[in-house]
Design an enzyme around this catalytic site. Sequence first.
Site, PDB file in Angstrom:
ATOM      1  N   ALA A 137      -0.279   4.212   2.032  1.00 26.61           N
ATOM      2  CA  ALA A 137       0.931   3.489   2.458  1.00 26.61           C
ATOM      3  C   ALA A 137       0.535   2.070   2.853  1.00 26.61           C
ATOM      4  O   ALA A 137       0.985   1.102   2.252  1.00 26.61           O
ATOM      5  CB  ALA A 137       1.596   4.221   3.612  1.00 26.61           C
ATOM      6  N   CYS A 138      -0.325   1.937   3.856  1.00 31.52           N
ATOM      7  CA  CYS A 138      -0.820   0.623   4.283  1.00 31.52           C
ATOM      8  C   CYS A 138      -2.330   0.672   4.313  1.00 31.52           C
ATOM      9  O   CYS A 138      -2.902   1.694   4.693  1.00 31.52           O
ATOM     10  CB  CYS A 138      -0.367   0.308   5.702  1.00 31.52           C
ATOM     11  SG  CYS A 138       1.313  -0.233   5.790  1.00 31.52           S
ATOM     12  N   ILE A 139      -2.954  -0.411   3.967  1.00 33.58           N
ATOM     13  CA  ILE A 139      -4.418  -0.451   3.998  1.00 33.58           C
ATOM     14  C   ILE A 139      -4.843  -1.755   4.653  1.00 33.58           C
ATOM     15  O   ILE A 139      -4.219  -2.799   4.422  1.00 33.58           O
ATOM     16  CB  ILE A 139      -4.997  -0.280   2.567  1.00 33.58           C
ATOM     17  CG1 ILE A 139      -6.511  -0.181   2.595  1.00 33.58           C
ATOM     18  CG2 ILE A 139      -4.561  -1.381   1.633  1.00 33.58           C
ATOM     19  CD1 ILE A 139      -7.095   0.342   1.263  1.00 33.58           C
ATOM     20  N   THR A 198      -8.485  -3.910   6.152  1.00 34.68           N
ATOM     21  CA  THR A 198      -9.817  -4.125   6.702  1.00 34.68           C
ATOM     22  C   THR A 198      -9.626  -5.133   7.821  1.00 34.68           C
ATOM     23  O   THR A 198      -9.005  -6.181   7.595  1.00 34.68           O
ATOM     24  CB  THR A 198     -10.769  -4.739   5.645  1.00 34.68           C
ATOM     25  OG1 THR A 198     -10.821  -3.879   4.513  1.00 34.68           O
ATOM     26  CG2 THR A 198     -12.174  -4.902   6.189  1.00 34.68           C
ATOM     27  N   GLN A 223     -13.733  -8.416   6.681  1.00 35.40           N
ATOM     28  CA  GLN A 223     -13.273  -8.578   5.300  1.00 35.40           C
ATOM     29  C   GLN A 223     -14.317  -9.265   4.420  1.00 35.40           C
ATOM     30  O   GLN A 223     -15.220  -9.911   4.909  1.00 35.40           O
ATOM     31  CB  GLN A 223     -11.961  -9.368   5.272  1.00 35.40           C
ATOM     32  CG  GLN A 223     -10.790  -8.528   5.746  1.00 35.40           C
ATOM     33  CD  GLN A 223      -9.479  -9.276   5.790  1.00 35.40           C
ATOM     34  OE1 GLN A 223      -9.383 -10.410   5.351  1.00 35.40           O
ATOM     35  NE2 GLN A 223      -8.465  -8.639   6.363  1.00 35.40           N
ATOM     36  N   LYS A 261     -16.600  -7.929   2.669  1.00 36.48           N
ATOM     37  CA  LYS A 261     -17.947  -7.352   2.717  1.00 36.48           C
ATOM     38  C   LYS A 261     -17.979  -6.040   1.944  1.00 36.48           C
ATOM     39  O   LYS A 261     -18.890  -5.230   2.133  1.00 36.48           O
ATOM     40  CB  LYS A 261     -18.364  -7.100   4.173  1.00 36.48           C
ATOM     41  CG  LYS A 261     -18.494  -8.368   4.987  1.00 36.48           C
ATOM     42  CD  LYS A 261     -18.864  -8.013   6.417  1.00 36.48           C
ATOM     43  CE  LYS A 261     -18.776  -9.240   7.297  1.00 36.48           C
ATOM     44  NZ  LYS A 261     -18.648  -8.895   8.708  1.00 36.48           N
ATOM     45  N   GLY A 262     -16.942  -5.777   1.175  1.00 37.67           N
ATOM     46  CA  GLY A 262     -16.930  -4.563   0.356  1.00 37.67           C
ATOM     47  C   GLY A 262     -16.290  -3.364   1.037  1.00 37.67           C
ATOM     48  O   GLY A 262     -16.224  -2.286   0.449  1.00 37.67           O
ATOM     49  N   GLU A 307       1.282   2.132  -2.162  1.00 34.36           N
ATOM     50  CA  GLU A 307       2.713   1.862  -1.996  1.00 34.36           C
ATOM     51  C   GLU A 307       3.020   0.403  -2.331  1.00 34.36           C
ATOM     52  O   GLU A 307       2.236  -0.485  -2.015  1.00 34.36           O
ATOM     53  CB  GLU A 307       3.073   2.149  -0.533  1.00 34.36           C
ATOM     54  CG  GLU A 307       4.548   2.128  -0.254  1.00 34.36           C
ATOM     55  CD  GLU A 307       4.829   2.461   1.213  1.00 34.36           C
ATOM     56  OE1 GLU A 307       4.508   3.588   1.631  1.00 34.36           O
ATOM     57  OE2 GLU A 307       5.346   1.586   1.911  1.00 34.36           O
ATOM     58  N   SER A 358       0.440  -6.582  -0.928  1.00 40.53           N
ATOM     59  CA  SER A 358       0.292  -7.961  -0.458  1.00 40.53           C
ATOM     60  C   SER A 358      -0.562  -8.726  -1.470  1.00 40.53           C
ATOM     61  O   SER A 358      -1.155  -8.123  -2.374  1.00 40.53           O
ATOM     62  CB  SER A 358      -0.399  -7.981   0.891  1.00 40.53           C
ATOM     63  OG  SER A 358      -1.730  -7.554   0.736  1.00 40.53           O
TER      64      SER A 358
END
Length: 554
Positions: A412-414, A416, A421, A423-424, A447, A451
């Site tokens: 749904a949302c992801i 880092t 961020q 850095k894999g 979903e 972005s």
Amino acid sequence: MAPSTPSTPQGGGRASGSDSGSPAPAAAAPGSYHIEDVIPGVKIFVTKPLPNGQAEQRKAEVLSTRPKPKPSAFAPPPPPDAPPPDPRDDTEYYVHYVEFNKRLDEWVGGSRLILDKEMEWPKPKDEGKKKERPGKATPGGVTPLRATGSPRPTGSLLKKAATKAASAVGKGTPLGKDAPSGKIPQKRRAKAEPGVDEEEEEDADGEEDGLDADGDVSMSAASDGGLDADGEVDLTAPSNPQAAPPVFSKKQEIEKLRTSGSMTQSHSEISRVKNLNKLQIGKHEVETWYFSPYPIEYAHLPTLYICEFCLLYYPTFTQLKRHRTKCTLLHPPGNEIYRHDNISFFEIDGRRQRTWCRNLCLISKCFLDHKTLYYDVDPFMYYCMTIKDDYGCHLIGYFSKEKESAEGYNVACILTLPQHQRKGYGRLLIEFSYELSKVEGKLGSPEKPLSDLGLLGYRAYWQEKIVDLLLESDDEISLDEIAQRTSITHGDIMHTCQALQMIKYYKGGHIIHLTDAVLEQHQKTMSKVRRSISPAALKWKPPVFSRAQLAFGF
Ligand code: ACO
Ligand code: ZN
């Protein structure tokens, strides 16, 4: 602060950058307006300092104004040789730089407004509403891939889309949705047998300890809309099948994302203005990007201090320190379902750890603009990735997943966390989400809308996995086989191939064609030292929920 009645339009030149089709906004010539006329809605040039020490003049829309906030009681006193404050800075302006991502919106003092250039007056109210983005077509009605059986063009590696997939697609299975269920191998099916893996309640709710967003927070203030991967490439049958699909080079695509993306969406006025400046999470201090519906009394604090383990928030460092003497948590609540090297994943049920998950959503809203975050966390599971050191398991990022997704979404949302961020870790989160889908015996997709950064992260992952498989297989490999082996949906595979110009029309059919440019990029990616998920370290059965447990809970 009312604008002096402009005899609009003022004579001095037309403003640039207006939406095509709508009447040109009224422009105020240099010298025909004063600083008092700069009110929300106007577009004015602003001095923007650049990282290289120089500055440029950027057109910006003023979204809000405020008196300069009083320095915090905790702020250090200004150095004795500091220049005296500029009286123009007594008012601050919240500006959105036209054609730049909303992440760069900021409060600027009046001394940064450039009054000797033209300014645009606000658009009349109803005019702004006119320009809604057209609805996205769902990726149905797709031109099916067909195997060609034709010889390979010299100098390129040709992979044909399989008849199997073509017939499945041709029968009307919409790309972008799950594959025909019959194609899932039996082995995976067996793994997907129901097995309730109820999470232990741990001591992490923190509800009795410190501040709790319960009841105070409306999580619905965020906007929807935003950049939609579906919008990038139109999969609906082209009138001319030989016409090349729309293509963006990576540079163009990033430029497009930089200058469009989530920033252009309609927002309720309040959510257009960032309410927090900085978060301190563990040893990291990070600048926020977007509005997040923390309680109003926390808005405009110089820094909000967050306990990195229980995610409760405090207005001062002293209060956080006091809390840390009582807080016993050293990792996210929930079951540790994966551990490899120092990376772990914890599975957290939104229903069982409501406060923790709501606080996670509040943090993540600071960096996610394009989604509505729901106050009701009950329908979601949260998969939180941590990195372990001698002190504890520190949160790096997470993704949420609906307990039951009608659309076949596996994320749904992801997020880092910004300090981690590039850095894999985002790739690792995405890979993990597909490992869960493989165990479930399902195809999955994130979903929509994605972005700008989400699209970049997913495109990079999809590209890598698809190209890997194409290179690995000596024989032709079908679209369906790629889907089954990666758990990536047919639609996402197609989007990726089209964006990379890998779909060619050849002798009456469509083929997937690995180009030199893609191969070169792939080699570069593979040469980077990166972590990846070790499937053997995943100890997980898909959780099973009763109807009552799936009911919306608040
Ligand atoms: N510019 C260009 N390419 C990028 C960028 C960027 N800023 N960020 C990621 N990428 C691409 C690159 O190809 C990168 O590979 P490379 O570093 O080898 O070039 C690839 O994505 C993977 O990068 P990671 O380092 O693994 O990703 P990261 O840890 O930065 O996380 C994520 C990516 C999760 C999208 C992060 O940027 C983030 O949290 N953004 C804010 C929240 C957000 O937008 N989430 C996605 C919303 S969509 C959804 O929720 C379904
Ligand atoms: Zn705590």
